[in-house]
Every structure is written in C-alpha cells, then in structure tokens.
Design a protein around this motif. Sequence first.
Motif, short mmCIF file in Angstrom:
data_model
loop_
_atom_site.label_atom_id
_atom_site.label_comp_id
_atom_site.label_asym_id
_atom_site.label_seq_id
_atom_site.Cartn_x
_atom_site.Cartn_y
_atom_site.Cartn_z
N ILE A 151 0.86 -1.18 0.00
CA ILE A 151 0.00 0.00 0.00
C ILE A 151 0.89 1.24 0.00
O ILE A 151 1.81 1.36 0.81
N TYR A 152 0.64 2.16 -0.92
CA TYR A 152 1.47 3.35 -1.01
C TYR A 152 1.33 4.20 0.25
O TYR A 152 0.23 4.39 0.77
N THR A 153 2.46 4.73 0.74
CA THR A 153 2.48 5.59 1.92
C THR A 153 2.75 7.02 1.52
O THR A 153 3.70 7.31 0.78
N VAL A 154 1.92 7.94 2.00
CA VAL A 154 2.21 9.37 1.89
C VAL A 154 2.93 9.78 3.16
O VAL A 154 2.32 9.89 4.23
N ASN A 155 4.24 9.95 3.06
CA ASN A 155 5.08 10.27 4.21
C ASN A 155 5.49 11.74 4.10
O ASN A 155 6.30 12.11 3.25
N LEU A 156 4.93 12.58 4.98
CA LEU A 156 5.17 14.01 4.93
C LEU A 156 6.35 14.45 5.78
O LEU A 156 6.63 15.65 5.87
N THR A 157 7.04 13.50 6.40
CA THR A 157 8.26 13.81 7.14
C THR A 157 9.40 13.90 6.14
O THR A 157 9.73 12.91 5.48
N PRO A 158 10.02 15.07 5.99
CA PRO A 158 11.01 15.23 4.90
C PRO A 158 12.16 14.24 4.98
O PRO A 158 12.72 13.98 6.05
N ASN A 159 12.47 13.67 3.80
CA ASN A 159 13.67 12.85 3.61
C ASN A 159 13.78 11.72 4.62
O ASN A 159 14.83 11.49 5.21
N SER A 160 12.68 11.02 4.80
CA SER A 160 12.68 9.91 5.75
C SER A 160 11.90 8.74 5.17
O SER A 160 11.06 8.90 4.28
N LEU A 161 12.17 7.57 5.70
CA LEU A 161 11.44 6.36 5.33
C LEU A 161 10.94 5.70 6.62
O LEU A 161 11.69 5.56 7.58
N THR A 162 9.68 5.29 6.62
CA THR A 162 9.18 4.51 7.74
C THR A 162 9.66 3.07 7.61
O THR A 162 10.13 2.65 6.54
N ALA A 163 9.53 2.31 8.69
CA ALA A 163 9.88 0.89 8.63
C ALA A 163 9.05 0.19 7.57
O ALA A 163 9.55 -0.69 6.84
N TYR A 164 7.78 0.58 7.45
CA TYR A 164 6.89 -0.02 6.45
C TYR A 164 7.39 0.26 5.04
O TYR A 164 7.40 -0.64 4.17
N GLU A 165 7.83 1.49 4.76
CA GLU A 165 8.35 1.82 3.43
C GLU A 165 9.60 1.02 3.13
O GLU A 165 9.79 0.54 2.01
N LYS A 166 10.47 0.89 4.12
CA LYS A 166 11.70 0.10 3.91
C LYS A 166 11.36 -1.35 3.61
O LYS A 166 11.97 -1.97 2.72
N GLN A 167 10.39 -1.91 4.34
CA GLN A 167 9.98 -3.29 4.09
C GLN A 167 9.42 -3.45 2.68
O GLN A 167 9.54 -4.53 2.09
N ASN A 168 8.83 -2.38 2.15
CA ASN A 168 8.26 -2.43 0.81
C ASN A 168 9.28 -2.09 -0.27
O ASN A 168 8.92 -1.98 -1.45
N GLY A 169 10.55 -1.88 0.10
CA GLY A 169 11.60 -1.74 -0.89
C GLY A 169 11.98 -0.33 -1.29
O GLY A 169 12.77 -0.14 -2.22
#
Length: 401
Positions: free
Chosen positions: A173-191
């Motif tokens: 599921i696509y994540t809208v991450n509004l924290t600048p220049n960061s990746l959540t654990a979920y985004e990292k797991q998704n590649g």
Amino acid sequence: MGTLTAGTPNSFLITEAEYGDFILELDVKLEGETTNSGIQTRSHLDTAANEGRGRVYGRQVEIDPSPRAWTGGIYDEARRGWLYPLDLNEDAKKAYKKEEYNHVRIEAIGNETKTWLNGVAVAHVVDTIDDAGFIGLQVHGISDSSLAGKKVYFKNIRIQTENLQPQEFPQGIYTVNLTPNSLTAYEKQNGYQLLFDGHSSAGWKGAYKDTFPEKGWEIRDGSITVLPSDGGESNNGGDIVTTDEYSAFDLSFEFKLTEGANSGVKYFVTLSEHNTGSAIGLEYQVLDDERHPDAKMGRDGNRTLASLYDLIAAKKTKRMLRKIGEWNKGRVVVDPDNTVTHYLNGEKVVQYVRGSDEYRKLVSESKYKIWTDFGEADRGRILLQDHGDKVSFRNIKIKNL
C-alpha cells in the motif's frame, strides 16, 4: 443521523474530549450516490473564522459514494486539501457498498494514520502536525436541491485509547510520508530507498560529469535547490543525475516552485546523446503554468505542470494545484509492462505505454523526433533539471518494481 440541506455549509458533530493515539471504529451509510460525508480525526476549531461562526479543520477520513469512490481516503479539511486521494490505491475503490452500512476503522498512532473500509486497507499517511484533537462526524453541505433531505447514518461508534493493538497492514500500500527525507519501517519493508538524504549530494552527479556540480546547486535545510541564473537550460550548474540506473520503478518526490520557474524531473536518461543543453529523457514537467511562457507552447497543454513534456498534457483540476512557494508531491510509476503513470499531489494526471504505437506517433510529432527510439531505453538515470530558475526538491525516494 444527519440530514443534508441544500445551500447550507458543512456541519459537524464533535467530541468534547480531544484524542491523541486511538483506534476508532464505526459504521456509516449514505443515501444517494452524489452525497458526501467524513470523519474528522485529531481536528480543531477556528472560532474566529466565517465571521465568528467557526471553522473545523484537520485530517478527515472521506466517505464518498460517488463514482469517484474515494471512501477511506484522507483529506485535510479547510487546510492542505487532499493528502491521500484513492488514485493512490485503486483496489480500495471497490470496497464501498452503496446504500448499505460500511465499516470504517481508523488507527491514529504516533504520527501515522491508517484507514480500512469493510476490512480492506485503504490509506496510510505519516504527518508532522496534530498530535491530538477532537473527533467529528460531518454532514457535508450541498448545492443541489435534489439531494435535500438525503440522510447520513452513523452507528456502532467506539474508540479505544489504551492498550492499542494495531491491525496488520498488508504490504504494497502506497504511503504518503510528509516527514522530509525519511522512510518509515513499512516503506523500507516495501523496498523504498531515499535518493536524497537531506544533507549531501550522495548518489548524484552532474550530467555528462564525473562529480556533483561545484556551482548552481545548493543543499540546505533538507532541500536540494537549483539556483537561478538566466532561465536557460543547463547554463549554470547543469542538470544532475543519479549515479544508479533504473528500469521499472516507483519514484516519488516533492518540489517547490518560485514565481515563473521552470524545471523538470526526467527518467530513462542514458546520456548517450552527448547533446548540449539539458540531457535527453522523458520528462515530468515542473512549471509555473500561470507565469512561464512554456505553458502556452507545445500542443494542447503538453508542456504544462506534471505533463509528459511535449507529448501528453496532464489532466489537472485547480483542486490539485498548490500555491507558488508551497510543496507539491510528484510521482512517476513505470510498471514492468512499460505502462507509465504521472501523479500530481496524489491524483493521476498522465498514463501511457512506452513503445506503443500511440506513444511513437506522439514522439514523431514532437521535438524528440530527431532522437532514435526516444524514451525506450531498457534502463536509465533519474535527472533533476537546471533550467536557470530556482526550484527546490526533497523527499526523493524510489522503489524498484
């Protein structure tokens, strides 16, 4: 239950208490297919707005029975507009049941908000504001008198604020991450991986150069900015490109324009043409449409913001646009079958297939007709364009598909 009344503004039933972390579940039913409602989360009241009548603002989970089908998407009421339109999760559009009760689940834990509709994962937003606020149920104002008297029903409303157990969120599921220049654990797991770390030029170099430009670009306050010169192509620091190449990918980025500015994000840049000016590649246009003359050139608007430059015009509405000086969210998805999609602030604005007959016809009628097999390379670099105007970028991230 709420009743729609023609000509009246939005109305809200709000909680007396404010909530920080919570899991909220409820059932909602709307009469009609062109009505609208929503659920406010961590929201606030501006008591001075609307000549003292007040205005509710904050993140809202949309209830949308219309053919657009954005139920479960996340909208920032009376503030930033759409954060998570359901163009970002097409499969979730099928989850809403018309003229029936629909079960909504909302998790607001830390800086993340996740939504489900009838058990289907819908939206995921990581925000930087509003740690707490009230819950509200909206009855949307209408202008169509034929909808007057239609009702919105809410029932089985329950909230949990302690011992929270987040529900598993499916991969992909696509994540809208509004924290600048960061990746959540979920985004990292998704590649996903960052292409810009917020403080250095790591992973970038000048086009047709071995190193990052010594002038013309500035990295400051979490942004990478092309500095103004004379408005010409690559006359100052020049374009910059990634050191890595990509084939099928999901690329996201934020950009901020200054008045009259022109730039672009190019992809499948091979640097094989050895041309002067900006390096050759497919381009997501970044432009101040109102003030830059390029918006009036080309054909049928195919040089305007978010367009596939000089080939396909972006289908935009005013609602999608942000003011000059505000951050916009761009996205380019290239699927393994060569279907390419452009998004602007979460909404789909361009779609085409690289190498198709239709695509090749467009190229043959464009400025790119002089380049053999333009835009059809198996892989290439991502490029940020120096067009002599000040434009900033951040939150640049990519996922290989």
